[in-house]
Enzyme design. Structure first.
Site, PDB file in Angstrom:
ATOM      1  N   LYS A 112      -9.904   5.101 -10.517  1.00  0.00           N
ATOM      2  CA  LYS A 112     -10.982   5.101  -9.524  1.00  0.00           C
ATOM      3  C   LYS A 112     -12.210   5.864 -10.002  1.00  0.00           C
ATOM      4  O   LYS A 112     -13.317   5.636  -9.528  1.00  0.00           O
ATOM      5  CB  LYS A 112     -10.467   5.626  -8.196  1.00  0.00           C
ATOM      6  CG  LYS A 112      -9.413   4.676  -7.628  1.00  0.00           C
ATOM      7  CD  LYS A 112      -9.176   4.841  -6.174  1.00  0.00           C
ATOM      8  CE  LYS A 112      -8.378   3.699  -5.586  1.00  0.00           C
ATOM      9  NZ  LYS A 112      -7.018   3.560  -6.140  1.00  0.00           N
TER      10      LYS A 112
HETATM   11  C1  LIG Z   1      -6.192   2.418  -6.004  1.00  0.00           C
HETATM   12  C2  LIG Z   1      -5.127   2.263  -7.013  1.00  0.00           C
HETATM   13  C3  LIG Z   1      -4.540   1.007  -7.293  1.00  0.00           C
HETATM   14  C4  LIG Z   1      -4.885  -0.245  -6.514  1.00  0.00           C
HETATM   15  O1  LIG Z   1      -6.181  -0.729  -6.775  1.00  0.00           O
HETATM   16  P1  LIG Z   1      -6.878  -1.776  -5.780  1.00  0.00           P
HETATM   17  O2  LIG Z   1      -8.258  -1.922  -6.276  1.00  0.00           O
HETATM   18  O3  LIG Z   1      -6.816  -1.137  -4.411  1.00  0.00           O
HETATM   19  O4  LIG Z   1      -6.086  -3.039  -5.826  1.00  0.00           O
HETATM   20  C5  LIG Z   1      -3.596   0.927  -8.308  1.00  0.00           C
HETATM   21  N1  LIG Z   1      -3.218   2.032  -9.000  1.00  0.00           N
HETATM   22  C6  LIG Z   1      -3.751   3.255  -8.753  1.00  0.00           C
HETATM   23  C7  LIG Z   1      -3.277   4.412  -9.540  1.00  0.00           C
HETATM   24  C8  LIG Z   1      -4.721   3.414  -7.763  1.00  0.00           C
HETATM   25  O5  LIG Z   1      -5.242   4.636  -7.528  1.00  0.00           O
END
Ligand SMILES: *Cc1c(COP(=O)(O)O)cnc(C)c1O
Length: 463
Positions: A112
């Site tokens: 993120k």
């Molecule tokens: C947020 C997240 C996801 C999922 O991603 P999306 O964009 O919501 O599909 C997968 N793995 C981790 C570690 C995350 O923080």
């Protein structure tokens, strides 16, 4: 570039207004009016670019001059300078047909950061340019909060308040959020669960007078700037394979999926002209999207606690963007489908439409035991430690990687962030020093009851 809503009632707004709006005012999601197309010549030129150079080119297509190029370059450079790896998202070869794209070298060790480092700098730029205050309000089950706070801590013109469910995020996630001691950061630890946090946020944003008076802005993954930032690494990974002459047989991407933001960025990359093979949508036991791809029914099921909590969702907030393209960019149909979803709790597709879905994605749901077994097996066979989210993606690759193809599994978090799962299979990992150091720092958070008024009181004091 103009942005429009998937439900048709918002049109003709620019990139910055789309970022500030977050959720479209008609309840839909914002998408670019036209998806920029990238020619083979351009792809060949882009192959030589560094990560920040590539990001600048891709962002420019979507921002279309609204931010002067020099300023945009600075935003991009500032956003990716904080990464610990000079490649930003390095690609690691696990075996001939499987590579892992490490997206966790940012400040909070989860993917993120790639979007939220940029969004933080972008908000700061917008605040300066428009001379307006930006108050970010968000709820988190863990990764988003830490990453959003890192994205804006200490920045002028911005304050951020993040709600997390008290005692219900992983220890490292809690420490990453609460050991930050900048005056523009407020952590509210809510006596309740993640749904309570999200409900409070939703209701505060729905209070339009309050939202406008206090300049409330969102950071959740429906913000188009987040999708945009995530498009870049699909291109980057493809180019690194092309450097090795490994793309001829086809390149697939496997994406551990929750709210459908990450994989939607891959879908856009493909629509822009990147020669992507299969987009593999990997879920954990919360498999609403897997059931949609394989059976054609989008309907929330029973909630499961898993080792990959960042994918524990029942409704995927970005899914509506895909529905828009699946339905030939017809906003009226999307509005009707979403209305039907609100009333009946399901959306169903069949026939040619389902065939189209299955042409766009392959999908597998990975059970808890399988997730742990995959971590153990990849560790034993290749000496590489996967985090439980990434493991879901890797577990899904085997059945979809045909002979001659290469699959890139997106590694969305560093394993140290989810040691609770790694311990269960008796693997002892060494924590990165940045994570180890968190355990000695004082925490800054305020415990509040799960009522809107309690949260509002704290916000009024903070703003
Ligand atoms: C947020 C997240 C996801 C999922 O991603 P999306 O964009 O919501 O599909 C997968 N793995 C981790 C570690 C995350 O923080």
């Amino acid at each position: 570039m103009e942005y429009i809503s998937t439900r048709g009632k918002v049109a003709g707004i620019g990139f910055i207004d789309a970022v500030l709006m977050g959720l479209a005012d008609d309840g839909g999601l914002l998408v670019p009016k036209v998806i920029p197309q990238v020619s083979e010549d351009t792809l060949a030129k882009w192959q030589k670019l560094s990560y920040p150079e590539l990001a600048l080119e891709i962002f420019s297509l979507y921002i279309d001059g609204e931010i002067p190029r020099g300023e945009l370059k600075k935003l991009v450079d500032d956003s990716y300078r904080t990464f610990r790896d000079k490649e930003v998202t390095p690609l690691r070869r696990i075996k001939q047909d499987l590579h892992v794209l490490e997206l966790f070298h940012g400040p909070t060790f989860a993917f993120k950061d790639i979007a939220l480092q940029f969004l933080g700098n972008l908000y700061s730029y917008i605040s300066r340019e428009k001379k307006s205050i930006i108050h970010i309000l968000g709820a988190t089950s863990g990764d988003t909060g830490a990453s959003a706070i890192e994205g804006v801590r200490g920045k002028e013109g911005i304050k951020i308040c993040i709600l997390h469910p008290h005692g219900k995020v992983s220890k490292v996630q809690e420490l990453q959020m609460t050991t930050v001691n900048d005056a523009n950061v407020l952590n509210l630890s809510v006596d309740g669960n993640f749904d309570d946090c999200q409900r409070i946020i939703k209701e505060l944003f729905a209070d339009v007078a309050f939202k406008q008076e206090y300049h409330l802005r969102a950071i959740n993954s429906i913000n188009f700037a987040r999708i945009l930032a995530q498009i870049v690494y699909y291109f980057y990974a493809y180019f690194r394979l092309a450097d090795q002459g490994a793309v001829a047989g086809g390149v697939n991407f496997s994406v551990p999926t929750g709210n459908f933001g990450d994989i939607f960025a891959g879908y856009l990359a493909k629509k822009m002209g990147l020669p992507v093979g299969k987009l593999i949508l990997a879920t954990n036991e919360n498999n609403i999207l897997e059931r949609f791809v394989n059976e054609g029914v989008y309907q929330p099921g029973e909630f499961h606690m898993t080792y990959s909590p960042s994918m524990d969702i029942q409704v995927a907030s970005n899914f509506e963007r895909y529905l828009y393209y699946l339905n030939g960019e017809d906003a009226e149909t999307v509005a009707a489908l979403m209305d039907g979803f609100r009333k009946e709790g399901r959306i169903a597709v069949a026939g040619e439409e389902l065939a189209q879905v299955q042409g766009d994605f392959a999908s597998a749901a990975v059970e808890n035991d399988d997730c742990l077994a995959t971590i153990g097996q990849v560790h034993d066979d290749y000496g590489y430690l996967l985090d439980p989210h990434t493991a879901c993606g890797v577990a899904a690759t085997a059945q979809f990687t045909a002979k001659g193809e290469v699959t890139v599994a997106l590694a969305t978090a560093h394993p140290a962030k989810f040691n609770e799962a790694i311990e269960l299979i008796q693997i002892e990992q060494t924590f990165p020093p940045q994570i180890k150091a968190l355990f000695d720092k004082p925490q800054h958070q305020k415990l509040v009851s799960g009522s809107n008024d309690a949260v509002k009181d704290e916000l009024l004091k903070f703003f």
